[in-house]
Scaffold this active site. Structure first.
Site, PDB file in Angstrom:
ATOM      1  NE  ARG A 311     -37.841   8.777 -15.538  1.00 32.88           N
ATOM      2  CZ  ARG A 311     -38.934   9.274 -16.080  1.00 32.88           C
ATOM      3  NH1 ARG A 311     -39.100   9.213 -17.396  1.00 32.88           N
ATOM      4  NH2 ARG A 311     -39.873   9.828 -15.343  1.00 32.88           N
ATOM      5  CG  HIS A 455     -33.774   8.298  -6.610  1.00 31.55           C
ATOM      6  ND1 HIS A 455     -32.592   7.845  -6.071  1.00 31.55           N
ATOM      7  CD2 HIS A 455     -33.935   9.549  -6.098  1.00 31.55           C
ATOM      8  CE1 HIS A 455     -32.084   8.745  -5.266  1.00 31.55           C
ATOM      9  NE2 HIS A 455     -32.879   9.792  -5.264  1.00 31.55           N
ATOM     10  CD  GLU A 456     -34.484  11.486 -11.035  1.00 32.03           C
ATOM     11  OE1 GLU A 456     -35.287  12.108 -11.741  1.00 32.03           O
ATOM     12  OE2 GLU A 456     -33.798  12.038 -10.160  1.00 32.03           O
ATOM     13  N   GLY A 457     -39.097   8.766 -10.770  1.00 34.43           N
ATOM     14  CA  GLY A 457     -40.310   8.135 -11.289  1.00 34.43           C
ATOM     15  C   GLY A 457     -40.477   6.729 -10.750  1.00 34.43           C
TER      16      GLY A 457
END
Length: 607
Positions: A311, A455-457
């Site tokens: 993140r 991306h990534e949440g």
């Protein structure tokens, strides 16, 4: 950008202080500078010239293998040879023992030159996870080969029917025989299922790919444990290996089901993978061979070790794309003649045209980009510095750093992902019609950056994490710690001419944020509090960036005489953020504090 990085690392974050710690004792200011120089050079020579090429020549599957441009192979080789894959690892396993702050700054050059070609974000995160949770054999065989660049790694969470809802993961893992626990590489399982949105899931850049896969194992009754408690983590190599890290010559039962064709990041493969479809059947059995990482049922706990690093990396990627668009539009604005200045007597038709940078509205768009991109860069490097503090600081300081990271990580991922996309949009606007064409790079920067919001949440996931967990955990200890850091900066800035007003505005904003946080949870009903989690995330993010800018502004104010134009630019960007951006939080906090029910009460049939 390099001058800004040097200022932030040296003058603002005081990175030289880390040299006094045993882990970094072999380094010096010179070695830090050499790492930055090397990465900047590789990015300039191996990445930037091919950014458009990899955007137009997307990965393709010829029936046997995925084809990527030769430039991508050369870029990966140069990146691996630089040693950046093991930059922060111990020297006794081939690492450089660099501070993560320096590593993050150095990797920023690659994101700016061509985020689409990609660097080692997932590979490093994959290997770091194995170093933290894997067995001795898994570290030796998988992680070390990833750090060397011989193999690369992925993260396999999402499935076609389960994106953010990991409790709905359907991939299964069954013990591979009665002696499954006796395998030297770890308890051996057979995996069946499908994984979606896997970056770098199939290619020929390296001789092997190490997949980290979430799957559910049988419970005592032989059925998968429902929810997230049944999720375990497995290391699943594309090609089978022995305990010496040698390829056995057998392909694991992991098959490419398709390549996703994306708006941006076109230079990196994004794949759908099938595990255990029977195309490859090692040992004559169905299912991909995977080795359990950590304990059964603790897959998410292990995987979040990787996701939190990722993140920050996504936030840095978004930041660098914002920076790239800003620099491109700034250069264009200095050269593009159009229009005439407005004087007391009005415009003079016979006056020569002026560069568009002289127009106030163009300055507004450039200042916005500067405040977003440079502010985001400072935020990411601050978080990276917290990582170093967490790992090498004294006990109390390390605990504080860990807690600050808990609260700031959703901001570090989401804020640049939203506002540096806005910076890219403004860059297109500065170029006008030309910005919309492929003759200039700014439209590609926007397309590449738009993915970082997912991306990534997604934003919504980060917002729920922030308001639903991070600011209320341990009785609000993390929020209090952030407020304490903000107040320290406010106290210093109140004593400085031209920054005192900003300090007062930030103090008032901090008070409003605290009140809104309490009001959101006043009813004790999570559904009411979390319905407006995203506006809360936006307000919290803007407050954090105002704090960062004020702190950076203090450092710039102290050094005005050294480079007047450079530091005045920093102070003017700080001023812009306080005058134009910080006031936005009032509207966001209003719906949070009132627990506004508009979105929650909307019904499906009304759309």
């Amino acid at each position: 950008m390099r001058r800004t990085i040097d200022f932030l690392l040296g003058d603002w974050l005081g990175i030289a202080e880390l040299l006094e710690r045993p882990r970094f004792a072999d380094h010096s200011r010179e070695t830090f500078a050499q790492v930055l120089d090397t990465c900047e050079r590789i990015a300039r020579e191996r990445y930037a010239p091919f950014n458009r090429l990899v955007d137009t020549e997307e990965p393709r599957f010829d029936g046997e293998r995925v084809i990527l441009p030769q430039a991508t192979h050369a870029a990966w080789a140069a990146y691996a040879e630089s040693g950046m894959l093991s930059a922060s690892q111990d020297q006794n396993i081939g690492g450089m023992q660099l501070p993560y702050t320096v590593e993050a700054a150095a990797n920023g050059f690659f994101g700016k030159a061509s985020v689409s070609i990609g660097g080692g974000l997932l590979t490093v995160g994959n290997a770091n996870l194995l170093m933290a949770h894997g067995t001795a054999a898994q570290k030796e065989v998988f992680a070390l080969n990833e750090f060397s660049g011989r193999w690369c790694g992925t993260m396999c969470l999402s499935e076609p029917q389960a994106g953010s809802s990991l409790s709905d993961v359907a991939t299964r893992a069954e013990p591979d025989g009665a002696d499954f626990e006796a395998d030297p590489l770890g308890p051996r399982f057979r995996l069946t299922g499908n994984k979606m949105w896997i970056s770098a899931g199939e290619h020929e850049l390296t001789e092997n790919i190490v997949h980290l896969v979430l799957a559910k194992i049988p419970g005592p009754d032989g059925k998968p444990v429902p929810g997230t408690k049944g999720i375990s983590l497995f290391v699943v190599p594309k090609k089978l290996v022995n305990t010496r890290g040698e390829l056995t010559g057998e392909r694991n039962d992991v098959a490419l089901a398709g390549l996703n064709h994306k708006c941006g990041w076109r230079g990196t493969t994004n794949t759908l993978l099938n595990f255990g479809e029977g195309k490859f059947t090692p040992g004559g059995k169905r299912g991909a061979i995977g080795y359990l990482v950590g304990r059964p049922g603790e897959g998410l706990r292990c995987m979040f070790h990787m996701m939190n690093e990722a993140r920050i990396g996504v936030g840095m990627a978004a930041t660098m794309l914002g920076m790239a668009g800003y620099e491109a539009s700034l250069d264009y604005a200095k050269q593009r003649p159009q229009g005439r200045p407005v004087t007391e007597g009005g415009k003079k038709a016979d006056a020569p045209q002026v560069p568009i940078i002289q127009h106030a509205d163009v300055k507004r768009m450039l200042l916005a980009q500067k405040s977003y991109a440079e502010g985001a860069l400072a935020l990411e490097l601050y978080c990276a510095r917290l990582v170093d503090e967490q790992h090498t600081g004294e006990a109390d300081s390390a605990r504080e750093a860990a807690l600050l990271l808990e609260v700031l990580t959703p901001i570090a991922k989401s804020w640049p992902s939203e506002w540096c996309v806005e910076a890219n949009s403004l860059a297109i606007q500065v170029l006008g019609g030309y910005g919309y064409t492929r003759d200039f790079p700014v439209e590609q920067y926007w397309r590449d950056n738009r993915l970082n919001m997912i991306h990534e949440g997604t934003h919504g996931i980060q917002a729920l994490d922030l308001l639903g967990r991070k600011v209320v955990m341990d009785g609000g200890a993390g929020l209090k710690l952030v407020a304490g850091r903000v107040n320290r900066t406010i106290e210093r800035a109140l004593q400085v001419d031209h920054l005192a007003d900003h300090a007062s505005a930030l103090a008032a904003a901090l008070q409003r944020l605290g009140a809104a946080t309490k009001a959101a949870w006043a009813s004790g009903v999570p559904e009411e509090a979390l319905a407006n989690a995203t506006p809360y995330l936006q307000a919290f993010g803007h407050l954090v960036l105002a704090w960062i800018w004020l702190d950076v502004g203090l450092a710039a104010r102290e050094r005005l005489a050294a480079d007047d134009a450079f530091f005045r630019g920093k102070l003017q960007a700080c001023r812009y953020f306080f005058d134009y951006e910080l006031p936005k939080i009032d509207a966001w906090l209003a719906v949070v504090a009132s627990r506004n029910p508009t979105c929650r009460e909307m019904r499906e049939e009304w759309f």
